[in-house]
Design a protein around this motif. Structure first.
Motif, PDB file in Angstrom:
ATOM      1  N   THR A 289      62.007 -28.523 -18.092  1.00 26.16           N
ATOM      2  CA  THR A 289      60.926 -28.016 -18.936  1.00 26.16           C
ATOM      3  C   THR A 289      61.504 -27.170 -20.057  1.00 26.16           C
ATOM      4  OG1 THR A 289      59.417 -27.996 -17.067  1.00 26.16           O
ATOM      5  CG2 THR A 289      58.793 -26.666 -18.972  1.00 26.16           C
TER       6      THR A 289
ATOM      7  N   SER B 104      55.958 -21.333 -15.436  1.00 27.84           N
ATOM      8  CA  SER B 104      56.205 -22.770 -15.528  1.00 27.84           C
ATOM      9  C   SER B 104      56.769 -23.291 -14.198  1.00 27.84           C
ATOM     10  CB  SER B 104      57.141 -23.093 -16.695  1.00 27.84           C
ATOM     11  OG  SER B 104      58.465 -22.697 -16.395  1.00 27.84           O
TER      12      SER B 104
ATOM     13  N   TRP C  66      56.567 -26.761 -21.981  1.00 28.82           N
ATOM     14  CA  TRP C  66      55.663 -25.705 -21.505  1.00 28.82           C
ATOM     15  C   TRP C  66      54.662 -25.394 -22.614  1.00 28.82           C
ATOM     16  CZ3 TRP C  66      53.471 -23.413 -17.679  1.00 28.82           C
ATOM     17  CH2 TRP C  66      52.912 -22.135 -17.808  1.00 28.82           C
TER      18      TRP C  66
ATOM     19  N   THR D  85      52.699 -27.520 -17.928  1.00 28.95           N
ATOM     20  CA  THR D  85      53.771 -28.336 -18.500  1.00 28.95           C
ATOM     21  C   THR D  85      53.195 -29.717 -18.769  1.00 28.95           C
ATOM     22  OG1 THR D  85      54.537 -29.258 -16.382  1.00 28.95           O
ATOM     23  CG2 THR D  85      55.460 -27.130 -17.044  1.00 28.95           C
TER      24      THR D  85
END
Ligand code: ADP
Ligand code: MG
Length: 483
Positions: free
Chosen positions: A222, A234, A259, A266
């Motif tokens: 991410t 996240s 994110w 996400t």
């Protein structure tokens, strides 16, 4: 403490590895002389090299190399005496060269480790796989015009250290502790300012789930996570998402996700490229970096005392609690301030004053320690006046409040306001006698066994003296006279 997460079909363990991009604090870029200052007008800090004009050649910035080595040494890592710059090929509008000069098979720094501090006082070592140097890309700006995107190349070519961790973390808290400690080390070393809001430290979060004891599962990466809080959020979000996929019999897709700081989720950005997609090859414009050990040793000799060493010394040398030591070393200038103020003073008392009073006052005023109206020497003086009984701890708080207002020395304030404690026993006795004479009923009750009233007499004496009597002296005398 167990970090396992309960699902519907059993327990899961998070496996987390972090990639941190830390911008080297340097006046100029990795391969050009253009400036790097944050917040300049778009496209005003771009040399012909950064704009990738045909025929331009990169020239290595020796200072940036030194900063990377320093950082490696600060993470107890192996410094590779031979390392190689390679081209990582991809197309993007903010990457005019069409490739990024990075390091791949031979990074400048190899295996290292970072010790993280958990809330309960325990510590754990997290492995660092590597640190390599690379150039940053420019910035695409999509939110300034309804139909157009803009490109700002100011950041293009700035030196980045990519610091890759082993997949050693098992909870959002551990990830946060790792980032905290890494940022602290970078700031102590002065190699990166660690400002995540300004983008000079950025983090990609790799996460997978597994059943306890099993092999690692498939990870997602991410990007765009711009604060430690966002990293934690996240991880929580992605854990839930992956768990739902796995528990419903599906498979996690290896992909790059983004994110979204507004929606707090996400989302899929692109399928993850493998290294071979980038067609890495050694950059023909640059020679490999070759160091001799003497060069590395010379840099090593200039390293400052680092956070863990300082924390250890503060507990050993000064007898501070682990908590106090951790608060004091959280910032290097805070630790310097404390040591200056503690010179010749009781370290624990000084620590209390720095942590509770000084940091409290600065926090309330919204000031950084570097802007403190009270300098370390002045705070040290104040602590000394408490220890030598010139003033009581209570009066010291009043004096401190005036110091915060006026930046005056404590001695000046004590003198001008006549705040010196009364130490003359004759004078104390006079006040004690007055209090006893004025409260005959209370005295009687006290003498007939109402011990609790003692506090009342102490209070009266303090009040009469304007708080200027040493409470211990008042106690002693009152005890004698009331017996
Ligand atoms: P890439 O260039 O593909 O991102 P890197 O080697 O730069 O690869 O970084 C990989 C990161 O992913 C490292 O931080 C590593 O610890 C982490 N990682 C690798 N495998 C896993 C896994 N199964 N689960 C979670 N994190 C992982
Ligand atoms: Mg990577």
């Amino acid at each position: 403490m167990s970090n396992l997460i309960k699902g519907n079909t059993g327990e899961w363990e998070m496996v987390i590895g972090l990639e941190v991009h830390a911008q080297v604090t340097a006046q100029s870029k990795l391969f050009s002389g253009a400036a790097t200052e944050f917040g300049a007008e778009p496209n005003t800090q771009v040399s012909l090299v950064d704009a990738a004009m045909p025929g331009m050649l990169p020239v290595i910035n020796e200072y940036c190399i030194e900063q990377a080595v320093r950082t490696g040494l600060g993470m107890n890592a192996k410094i590779n005496l031979h390392s190689v710059f390679e081209r990582k090929n991809y197309f993007y509008a903010d990457l005019p060269q069409g490739y990024q000069i990075s390091q791949y098979l031979h990074p400048v720094v190899g295996l290292g480790e970072i010790e993280i501090d958990m809330e309960d006082g325990s510590t754990r070592k997290i492995g660092v796989t590597r640190l390599h140097l690379e150039q940053d890309a420019g910035k695409s700006i999509h939110d300034q015009h309804p139909t157009k995107s803009f490109v700002d190349l100011n950041r293009s070519g700035c030196a980045l250290m990519e610091i890759v961790s082993e997949p050693d973390m098992r909870s959002p808290e551990e990830a946060a502790a790792y980032l905290n400690k890494l940022r602290m080390i970078l700031r102590y070393l002065g190699t990166c300012d660690g400002n995540m809001e300004e983008g000079s430290m950025r983090c990609d979060v790799n996460l997978s789930l597994r059943r306890p004891g099993e092999e690692y599962g498939t990870r997602t990466e991410t990007k765009n996570v711009n604060s430690i809080r966002a990293v934690m959020m996240s991880i929580e979000y992605e854990t839930q998402r992956q768990m739902e996929v796995l528990e419903s019999g599906g498979q996690v897709v290896q992909e790059t996700r983004l994110w979204d700081p507004n929606k707090l989720e996400t989302r899929s950005m692109r399928s993850k490229e493998d290294a071979h997609d980038y067609r890495y090859f050694p950059c023909p414009d640059l020679l490999p970096l070759e160091f001799d050990q003497a060069y590395v040793d010379k840099i090593k000799a200039t390293l400052p005392e680092l956070p863990d060493q300082k924390k250890h010394r503060f507990t050993q040398e000064f007898g501070l609690s682990l908590y106090d030591a951790s608060v004091l070393i959280a910032e290097q200038n805070r630790a310097f301030y404390f040591e200056e103020a503690a010179k010749g003073n009781d370290p624990k008392l000084t620590a209390n004053w720095v942590i509770n009073e000084l940091l409290g006052a600065l926090n309330k005023a919204g000031l950084d320690l570097s802007e403190s109206p009270v300098n370390a020497k002045q705070l040290g003086q104040l602590v000394a006046r408490i220890s030598d009984n010139t003033i009581s701890g209570k009066i010291a708080k009043d004096v401190f409040a005036i110091m915060v207002e006026t930046s005056q020395d404590p001695d000046t304030i004590i003198e001008e306001k006549g705040l010196k404690q009364v130490t003359d026993t004759g004078a104390i006795e006079k006040i004690v006698d007055e209090v006893i004479a004025e409260n005959p009923k209370m005295v009687e009750e006290y003498r007939s066994g109402k011990d609790k009233l003692f506090g009342f007499f102490v209070g009266q004496v303090m009040k009469k003296s304007g708080g200027k009597i040493n409470p211990a002296a008042a106690n002693e005398l009152l005890k004698k006279k009331l017996a």
